[in-house]
Design an enzyme around this catalytic site. Structure first.
Site, short mmCIF file in Angstrom:
data_model
loop_
_atom_site.label_atom_id
_atom_site.label_comp_id
_atom_site.label_asym_id
_atom_site.label_seq_id
_atom_site.Cartn_x
_atom_site.Cartn_y
_atom_site.Cartn_z
N GLU A 1 0.83 -1.20 0.00
CA GLU A 1 0.00 0.00 0.00
C GLU A 1 0.87 1.26 0.00
O GLU A 1 1.76 1.40 0.85
CB GLU A 1 -0.91 -0.02 1.23
CG GLU A 1 -1.90 -1.17 1.22
CD GLU A 1 -2.44 -1.51 2.59
OE1 GLU A 1 -3.32 -2.39 2.66
OE2 GLU A 1 -2.00 -0.91 3.59
N LEU B 1 -6.45 -1.53 -0.45
CA LEU B 1 -6.36 -1.62 1.01
C LEU B 1 -6.98 -2.95 1.47
O LEU B 1 -8.03 -2.99 2.10
CB LEU B 1 -7.08 -0.43 1.67
CG LEU B 1 -6.91 -0.28 3.17
CD1 LEU B 1 -5.47 0.03 3.51
CD2 LEU B 1 -7.82 0.83 3.69
N SER B 2 -6.31 -4.04 1.12
CA SER B 2 -6.78 -5.37 1.52
C SER B 2 -5.59 -6.30 1.61
O SER B 2 -5.13 -6.85 0.60
CB SER B 2 -7.80 -5.92 0.52
OG SER B 2 -8.15 -7.26 0.86
N GLU B 3 -5.08 -6.47 2.83
CA GLU B 3 -3.92 -7.34 3.02
C GLU B 3 -4.22 -8.78 2.60
O GLU B 3 -3.37 -9.46 2.02
CB GLU B 3 -3.47 -7.31 4.48
CG GLU B 3 -2.64 -6.10 4.86
CD GLU B 3 -3.45 -4.83 4.92
OE1 GLU B 3 -2.87 -3.73 4.76
OE2 GLU B 3 -4.68 -4.92 5.13
N GLN C 1 2.74 -2.14 6.25
CA GLN C 1 3.02 -0.87 6.91
C GLN C 1 3.19 -1.01 8.41
O GLN C 1 3.97 -0.27 9.03
CB GLN C 1 1.91 0.13 6.60
CG GLN C 1 1.89 0.56 5.14
CD GLN C 1 0.85 1.63 4.86
OE1 GLN C 1 -0.05 1.87 5.67
NE2 GLN C 1 0.96 2.27 3.70
N PHE D 1 -1.36 -10.21 11.19
CA PHE D 1 -2.34 -11.07 11.84
C PHE D 1 -3.53 -11.32 10.90
O PHE D 1 -4.15 -12.39 10.94
CB PHE D 1 -2.83 -10.46 13.15
CG PHE D 1 -1.76 -10.25 14.18
CD1 PHE D 1 -0.64 -11.06 14.21
CD2 PHE D 1 -1.86 -9.25 15.12
CE1 PHE D 1 0.35 -10.88 15.16
CE2 PHE D 1 -0.89 -9.06 16.08
CZ PHE D 1 0.22 -9.88 16.10
N HIS E 1 -0.52 -1.31 16.90
CA HIS E 1 0.55 -0.94 15.98
C HIS E 1 1.94 -1.27 16.52
O HIS E 1 2.94 -0.91 15.90
CB HIS E 1 0.50 0.56 15.68
CG HIS E 1 -0.72 1.00 14.95
ND1 HIS E 1 -1.94 1.08 15.58
CD2 HIS E 1 -0.93 1.37 13.67
CE1 HIS E 1 -2.85 1.50 14.71
NE2 HIS E 1 -2.26 1.68 13.54
#
Length: 324
Positions: A29, A56-58, A80, A86, A128
């Protein structure tokens, strides 16, 4: 000699491998603008077909990378923040990791999962600030945690060239570090091989990632009272048990400083293996995050929940006073 920055070393490794091998590509991203300061300038040099900004989709682009690897490419995915891994643990641990094993080596999945800023930053709070290398090591994924700019370059290059999935977690606490290096001597470093960052005779300290530098500093401070050997595994899986055993069997004492949570963390595994298989003259000690730690937003509380050098000094002094 010129000074090489940690993030610059990662950029250099990516650039060198993209230039060397046309099958290498990068997904993530906002990577074309280099939000994490690792992929900056790559799209201008290698084009949008190889430096691919993703939605925006891991889950989507991690699965996409598995397919690309199975079809002959060598994708590098930039995440990022570590917690995003996870979301894709199933795609990594249950799919990419197992294809080669379940096909008897007929399929290769050479994907590199790169997190340029894993662990705690400056108050980035609970979602984070994770450092999940123990999780990936537990399921048998090749997992590396470079401690210096030169190691960041060498281990990332080796990860990209490896035919198996490799997780590369680069500590946020190392991101602003610099190292004097001969740029012409930068080279791949073998996965699964640790090294002694500082020799010593009285106690072995196993330190991971940014704690390697701190352990060396502590060893220098304590040099008048104890001789500390600092062992950097570089790769947490596969772990270099042979080199660690050589060190521990010589010193007879062991301290581990590890950014994992205490329960089922890497520190627990190192201490258990040493207790079972190595010569110890004193009970080993480990310094970790607390059990089930979730780092809070408040910076003072964040720092209080992390391993720190004062704990390392105390553990070294205590283990050297004890004997079985």
């Amino acid at each position: 000699m010129p000074k090489l920055g940690y993030l610059t070393a990662l950029t250099r490794a990516l650039s060198d491998e993209l230039a060397r091998d046309p099958d290498v590509c990068v997904f993530g991203e906002d990577i074309r603008v280099g939000v994490a300061n690792v992929t900056k300038g790559l799209v201008q040099r290698f084009g949008p077909e190889r430096i691919v900004d993703t939605p925006l989709s891991e889950q989507a682009f991690t699965s996409f990378a598995t397919g690309a690897a199975l079809s002959g490419h060598r994708p590098v995915i930039e995440f990022q923040i570590p917690s995003l891994m996870f979301l894709v643990f199933e795609q990594i641990a249950n799919q990419a990791h197992k294809f080669s094993l379940m096909t008897g080596g007929q399929a290769k999945v050479p994907v590199t999962y790169l997190v340029p800023g894993s662990g705690s930053r400056t108050g980035w709070a609970g979602q984070h600030s994770d450092q999940p290398y123990s999780l990936f090591a537990h399921v048998g994924l090749k997992t590396v945690v470079p401690s210096s700019p030169a190691d960041a370059y060498g281990l990332l290059v080796s990860a990209i060239r490896d035919d198996d999935p490799v997780v590369v977690l680069t500590p946020a606490a190392s991101s602003m570090s610099f190292q004097s290096v001969n740029l012409d001597e930068l080279a791949p470093l073998p996965l699964g091989v640790g090294h002694v960052a500082r020799p010593g005779t009285d106690v072995t300290v196993v330190a991971v990632g940014h704690f390697v530098g701190q352990a060396v500093e502590v060893a220098e401070e304590l040099a008048d009272e104890v001789s500390v050997e600092v062992f950097d595994p570089r790769t947490v899986y596969p772990f270099d048990w042979h080199s660690l055993a050589e060190s521990v069997n010589r010193t007879g004492r062991l301290v581990v400083i590890d950014d994992s949570n205490r329960f089922c963390g890497l520190g627990a595994e190192v201490v258990a293996a040493a207790a079972e298989e190595m010569r110890l003259v004193a009970p080993p000690r480990r310094i970790t995050r607390p059990d089930g730690a979730v780092l809070p937003f408040a910076l003072e509380l964040d720092r209080a929940a992390q391993p720190h050098r004062d704990q390392l000094v105390t553990a070294i002094q205590q283990v050297c006073k004890e004997s079985r």
